[in-house]
Design a protein around this motif. Structure first.
Motif, PDB file in Angstrom:
ATOM      1  N   ALA A   1       1.931  15.373  -8.631  1.00 47.38           N
ATOM      2  CA  ALA A   1       2.888  16.198  -8.882  1.00 47.38           C
ATOM      3  C   ALA A   1       3.278  16.415 -10.321  1.00 47.38           C
ATOM      4  O   ALA A   1       3.317  17.564 -10.916  1.00 47.38           O
ATOM      5  N   TYR A   2       3.275  15.188 -11.039  1.00 44.03           N
ATOM      6  CA  TYR A   2       3.204  15.440 -12.424  1.00 44.03           C
ATOM      7  C   TYR A   2       1.821  16.130 -13.110  1.00 44.03           C
ATOM      8  O   TYR A   2       2.298  16.858 -14.034  1.00 44.03           O
ATOM      9  N   GLN A   3       0.845  15.886 -12.706  1.00 46.96           N
ATOM     10  CA  GLN A   3      -0.263  16.462 -13.176  1.00 46.96           C
ATOM     11  C   GLN A   3      -0.276  18.083 -12.942  1.00 46.96           C
ATOM     12  O   GLN A   3      -0.658  18.789 -13.882  1.00 46.96           O
TER      13      GLN A   3
ATOM     14  N   ARG B   1       6.845   8.579 -17.932  1.00 44.50           N
ATOM     15  CA  ARG B   1       7.767   9.212 -17.109  1.00 44.50           C
ATOM     16  C   ARG B   1       7.608   9.013 -15.708  1.00 44.50           C
ATOM     17  O   ARG B   1       8.624   9.508 -14.868  1.00 44.50           O
ATOM     18  N   LEU B   2       6.606   8.620 -15.332  1.00 43.77           N
ATOM     19  CA  LEU B   2       6.257   8.583 -14.001  1.00 43.77           C
ATOM     20  C   LEU B   2       7.196   7.083 -13.425  1.00 43.77           C
ATOM     21  O   LEU B   2       7.554   6.889 -12.172  1.00 43.77           O
TER      22      LEU B   2
ATOM     23  N   PRO C   1       0.921  -1.302  -0.036  1.00 42.94           N
ATOM     24  CA  PRO C   1       0.091   0.142   0.039  1.00 42.94           C
ATOM     25  C   PRO C   1       0.733   1.333  -0.032  1.00 42.94           C
ATOM     26  O   PRO C   1       0.513   2.401  -0.663  1.00 42.94           O
ATOM     27  N   TYR C   2       2.099   1.111   0.616  1.00 44.08           N
ATOM     28  CA  TYR C   2       2.763   2.428   0.781  1.00 44.08           C
ATOM     29  C   TYR C   2       3.538   2.752  -0.669  1.00 44.08           C
ATOM     30  O   TYR C   2       3.606   4.073  -0.763  1.00 44.08           O
ATOM     31  N   MET C   3       3.650   1.542  -1.442  1.00 46.00           N
ATOM     32  CA  MET C   3       4.219   1.981  -2.882  1.00 46.00           C
ATOM     33  C   MET C   3       2.975   2.657  -3.685  1.00 46.00           C
ATOM     34  O   MET C   3       3.335   3.425  -4.440  1.00 46.00           O
ATOM     35  N   MET C   4       1.686   2.182  -3.548  1.00 43.96           N
ATOM     36  CA  MET C   4       0.710   2.713  -4.419  1.00 43.96           C
ATOM     37  C   MET C   4       0.578   4.166  -3.909  1.00 43.96           C
ATOM     38  O   MET C   4       0.224   5.182  -4.544  1.00 43.96           O
ATOM     39  N   GLN C   5       0.798   4.657  -2.818  1.00 39.62           N
ATOM     40  CA  GLN C   5       0.726   5.993  -2.248  1.00 39.62           C
ATOM     41  C   GLN C   5       1.916   7.053  -2.763  1.00 39.62           C
ATOM     42  O   GLN C   5       1.532   8.078  -3.072  1.00 39.62           O
ATOM     43  N   ILE C   6       2.945   6.264  -3.015  1.00 41.11           N
ATOM     44  CA  ILE C   6       4.244   6.838  -3.784  1.00 41.11           C
ATOM     45  C   ILE C   6       3.729   7.318  -5.116  1.00 41.11           C
ATOM     46  O   ILE C   6       3.840   8.258  -5.553  1.00 41.11           O
ATOM     47  N   PHE C   7       3.312   6.045  -5.674  1.00 38.49           N
ATOM     48  CA  PHE C   7       2.940   6.434  -7.196  1.00 38.49           C
ATOM     49  C   PHE C   7       1.583   7.713  -7.217  1.00 38.49           C
ATOM     50  O   PHE C   7       1.757   8.061  -8.176  1.00 38.49           O
TER      51      PHE C   7
ATOM     52  N   GLY D   1      -0.246  18.914 -16.480  1.00 39.92           N
ATOM     53  CA  GLY D   1      -1.800  18.889 -16.962  1.00 39.92           C
ATOM     54  C   GLY D   1      -2.200  17.555 -17.216  1.00 39.92           C
ATOM     55  O   GLY D   1      -3.247  17.299 -17.251  1.00 39.92           O
ATOM     56  N   SER D   2      -1.241  16.599 -17.440  1.00 38.90           N
ATOM     57  CA  SER D   2      -1.456  15.105 -17.613  1.00 38.90           C
ATOM     58  C   SER D   2      -1.382  14.422 -16.499  1.00 38.90           C
ATOM     59  O   SER D   2      -0.470  14.431 -15.734  1.00 38.90           O
ATOM     60  N   ARG D   3      -2.313  13.521 -16.156  1.00 35.96           N
ATOM     61  CA  ARG D   3      -2.425  12.682 -15.273  1.00 35.96           C
ATOM     62  C   ARG D   3      -1.349  11.254 -15.166  1.00 35.96           C
ATOM     63  O   ARG D   3      -1.033  10.767 -14.109  1.00 35.96           O
ATOM     64  N   ASN D   4      -1.366  10.972 -16.358  1.00 35.47           N
ATOM     65  CA  ASN D   4      -0.311   9.671 -16.457  1.00 35.47           C
ATOM     66  C   ASN D   4       0.698   9.858 -17.500  1.00 35.47           C
ATOM     67  O   ASN D   4       0.547  10.365 -18.611  1.00 35.47           O
ATOM     68  N   SER D   5       1.824   9.041 -17.392  1.00 34.32           N
ATOM     69  CA  SER D   5       2.812   9.025 -18.429  1.00 34.32           C
ATOM     70  C   SER D   5       3.678   7.964 -17.753  1.00 34.32           C
ATOM     71  O   SER D   5       4.015   7.845 -16.706  1.00 34.32           O
TER      72      SER D   5
END
Length: 203
Positions: free
Chosen positions: A159-161, A171-172, A147-153, A165-169
């Motif tokens: 932050a990337y958004q 680059r994450l 669960p902690y790794m999911m919170q990191i993501f 302005g994009s939610r996913n990439s």
């Protein structure tokens, strides 16, 4: 050691770790036999109510689901394309309930208590001269830090958004990998400082 454990003395904190793990395991088996959306919605309401019993900090843990939104969206889209939308909704609700239930055990159970609860499952290894605590520690770490790794993501995506302005990439993925490696180093250092798997004992 990095931890998602919420300090407290609620009835969930006082419930034995083994009982909580067993309850989640049994619930998982039963839910895989269920297809009714109403049953899943009822289970979801029950789990959310358990989080609410922990107060604001407990409800804040529901943000964990942000890290699953992309995966759940893709899953729902695939079921919609295949003409099994209602089945897809059932699959998603089942997954949400199980993830929240597993995380609830993690945030209300100390690491050493979880280790002591899991260790008896590996006791037969001692008959062949192997340590039961080492594989038990691996299982306990997965239960604690997935669960902690999911919170990191989720935080990286937010932050990337805000920047793009994009939610996913894609680059994450590199910063996620870096954060996970840093976390593993911190966990390894903490384990060495406490004497490894044998050093994690009840006090």
């Amino acid at each position: 050691m990095i931890s998602m454990y919420l300090t407290g003395n609620s009835w969930l904190h006082r419930t034995p770790a083994g009982f909580k793990l067993l309850l989640v395991a049994v619930a998982s088996l039963l839910l895989f036999q269920v297809t009714s959306l109403w049953v899943f919605l009822l289970c979801l309401a029950l789990v959310v109510g358990l989080y609410a019993s922990l107060g604001r900090e407990g409800l804040a843990q529901l943000k964990l689901l942000r890290g699953l939104t992309v995966f759940l969206g893709i899953l729902l889209l695939l079921h919609w394309i295949s003409g099994t939308l209602w089945e897809g909704l059932a699959v998603i609700l089942r997954l949400i309930v199980l993830v929240l239930a597993a995380n609830l055990v993690s945030v209300t159970t100390r690491m050493d208590d979880m280790l002591e609860a899991v260790t008896p499952l590996f006791k037969p290894l001692e008959w062949f001269g192997y340590s039961a605590r080492k594989p038990a520690l691996g299982v306990a770490l997965v239960l604690r830090f997935a669960p902690y790794m999911m919170q990191i993501f989720s935080r990286l995506r937010e932050a990337y958004q805000s920047r793009s302005g994009s939610r996913n990439s894609w680059r994450l993925l590199p910063p996620l990998a870096i954060q996970c490696l840093r976390m593993s180093d911190n966990v390894a250092d903490a384990l060495r400082a406490r004497g490894g798997s044998e050093g994690l004992s009840r006090r």
